[in-house]
Scaffold this active site. Sequence first.
Site, mmCIF file in Angstrom:
data_model
loop_
_atom_site.group_PDB
_atom_site.id
_atom_site.type_symbol
_atom_site.label_atom_id
_atom_site.label_comp_id
_atom_site.label_asym_id
_atom_site.label_seq_id
_atom_site.Cartn_x
_atom_site.Cartn_y
_atom_site.Cartn_z
ATOM 1 N N SER A 61 -78.291 29.402 87.749
ATOM 2 C CA SER A 61 -78.522 30.846 87.925
ATOM 3 C C SER A 61 -79.851 31.346 87.363
ATOM 4 O O SER A 61 -80.231 32.484 87.646
ATOM 5 C CB SER A 61 -77.401 31.636 87.261
ATOM 6 O OG SER A 61 -76.452 31.971 88.213
ATOM 7 N N LYS A 64 -82.265 32.878 89.636
ATOM 8 C CA LYS A 64 -82.088 34.212 90.236
ATOM 9 C C LYS A 64 -83.251 35.161 89.928
ATOM 10 O O LYS A 64 -83.736 35.848 90.831
ATOM 11 C CB LYS A 64 -80.724 34.800 89.842
ATOM 12 C CG LYS A 64 -79.584 34.093 90.598
ATOM 13 C CD LYS A 64 -78.203 34.444 90.098
ATOM 14 C CE LYS A 64 -77.152 33.773 90.988
ATOM 15 N NZ LYS A 64 -75.940 33.400 90.297
ATOM 16 N N TYR A 189 -80.180 28.375 98.951
ATOM 17 C CA TYR A 189 -79.638 28.807 97.650
ATOM 18 C C TYR A 189 -79.209 27.599 96.804
ATOM 19 O O TYR A 189 -79.532 27.512 95.617
ATOM 20 C CB TYR A 189 -78.457 29.761 97.897
ATOM 21 C CG TYR A 189 -77.728 30.152 96.643
ATOM 22 C CD1 TYR A 189 -78.295 31.038 95.728
ATOM 23 C CD2 TYR A 189 -76.473 29.615 96.344
ATOM 24 C CE1 TYR A 189 -77.633 31.374 94.558
ATOM 25 C CE2 TYR A 189 -75.801 29.944 95.185
ATOM 26 C CZ TYR A 189 -76.387 30.826 94.288
ATOM 27 O OH TYR A 189 -75.728 31.153 93.129
ATOM 28 N N TYR A 241 -74.377 37.217 82.613
ATOM 29 C CA TYR A 241 -73.102 37.424 83.303
ATOM 30 C C TYR A 241 -72.397 38.650 82.720
ATOM 31 O O TYR A 241 -73.057 39.594 82.291
ATOM 32 C CB TYR A 241 -72.197 36.180 83.196
ATOM 33 C CG TYR A 241 -72.860 34.903 83.647
ATOM 34 C CD1 TYR A 241 -73.220 34.718 84.977
ATOM 35 C CD2 TYR A 241 -73.128 33.880 82.749
ATOM 36 C CE1 TYR A 241 -73.810 33.538 85.405
ATOM 37 C CE2 TYR A 241 -73.718 32.695 83.169
ATOM 38 C CZ TYR A 241 -74.060 32.530 84.496
ATOM 39 O OH TYR A 241 -74.651 31.380 84.902
ATOM 40 N N VAL A 259 -75.181 27.902 84.660
ATOM 41 C CA VAL A 259 -74.053 27.033 84.336
ATOM 42 C C VAL A 259 -74.487 25.590 84.059
ATOM 43 O O VAL A 259 -73.679 24.774 83.633
ATOM 44 C CB VAL A 259 -72.947 27.068 85.417
ATOM 45 C CG1 VAL A 259 -72.284 28.434 85.480
ATOM 46 C CG2 VAL A 259 -73.476 26.646 86.770
HETATM 47 N N1 GLU Z 1 -75.178 27.284 91.678
HETATM 48 C C1 GLU Z 1 -74.275 28.047 90.950
HETATM 49 C C2 GLU Z 1 -73.315 28.758 91.857
HETATM 50 O O1 GLU Z 1 -73.684 29.521 92.693
HETATM 51 C C3 GLU Z 1 -75.008 28.989 90.069
HETATM 52 C C4 GLU Z 1 -74.070 29.568 89.140
HETATM 53 C C5 GLU Z 1 -74.628 29.942 87.817
HETATM 54 O O2 GLU Z 1 -75.437 29.250 87.183
HETATM 55 O O3 GLU Z 1 -74.192 31.010 87.408
HETATM 56 O O4 GLU Z 1 -72.149 28.557 91.787
#
Ligand code: GLU
Length: 305
Positions: A61, A64, A189, A241, A259
């Site tokens: 993430s 992002k 993505y 988060y 994650v």
């Molecule tokens: N690739 C992960 C997903 O979309 C990213 C999640 C994350 O790091 O929060 O599930």
Amino acid sequence: MKELLERLAEECFPYTNQGEVANYIPELAKANPDALGIYIISEDGKHHFAGESMHSFTIQSIVKPILLLLALSDNGIDSVGERVGVEATGKPFDAINVSDLRLDSHHLNPMVNMGAIVMCTLIKGSTYQEKFERILELIRELAGNPEIGIEEAVYRSEKSCGSKNRALAYLLKSYGMLNDDVEDVLDCYFKACSIAVTCKDLANIGFVLANRGCKPMTNERIVPSEYARYVNAILMTCGMYDGSGEFALRVGVPAKSGVGGGIMAVVPGKMGIGIYSPALDKKGNSVAGIQLLERVSRELQLSIF
Ligand code: GLU
């Protein structure tokens, strides 16, 4: 500083036992839960590190904010804001944010999956492979590391187990918020989430954001300052988060976690920090990583509040 980081990392090491490595992407479950590393680039351009700061892990993430930077550069603030809102969802990263059986752009946020998936569609490129290559290029530039690439095994693992993200993308499509082919968008993505970085890379990227869009030392501009400011504000409210409020109290700087166990922290005007420790709490944040950042913030008085 080196002694301080080594002491704090040692103090926080026991917290690696208190989390679990992510296992919803099978390949991530192979991470060593005991790892802990930190890398800091300070305003004088000096580098400070301790623990497993050069271990490579997937950005997840933490990509992002980079998707957001690129979407802003390609479309401008107004146009991005019309497609993806900025309010914290207060929900997990992969939550389905529908209220009253209606989904609109205000339910999305660039730091949760639905918003990030839309962000991929906003990045310019004639194919999704070309869009991905532009994301990778920007990350290499921000990190000052032309060697950065993707970790194929994690990419394949995520693509083969991505039912939840497929559900989110089809939901967006059903509400007319995603026009392209879902598999093409998600391929971009998933690849973006599988980019492999180290704490040093995250510290460099964080430094550019902390320095309002310019590189350390040379001050070469990579992104306009208004876009860095936009991203930092969203990191402050939603980067960790649904643990962002508590993180603001405990650490007090804009940051993004992933994650894969990484955290990128942005200390405005002062520092970029990269952390790695893959044992996560229930919200998806690195347990030892937050402990370490909290202590570093307290010792160096980094909180912006
Ligand atoms: N690739 C992960 C997903 O979309 C990213 C999640 C994350 O790091 O929060 O599930």
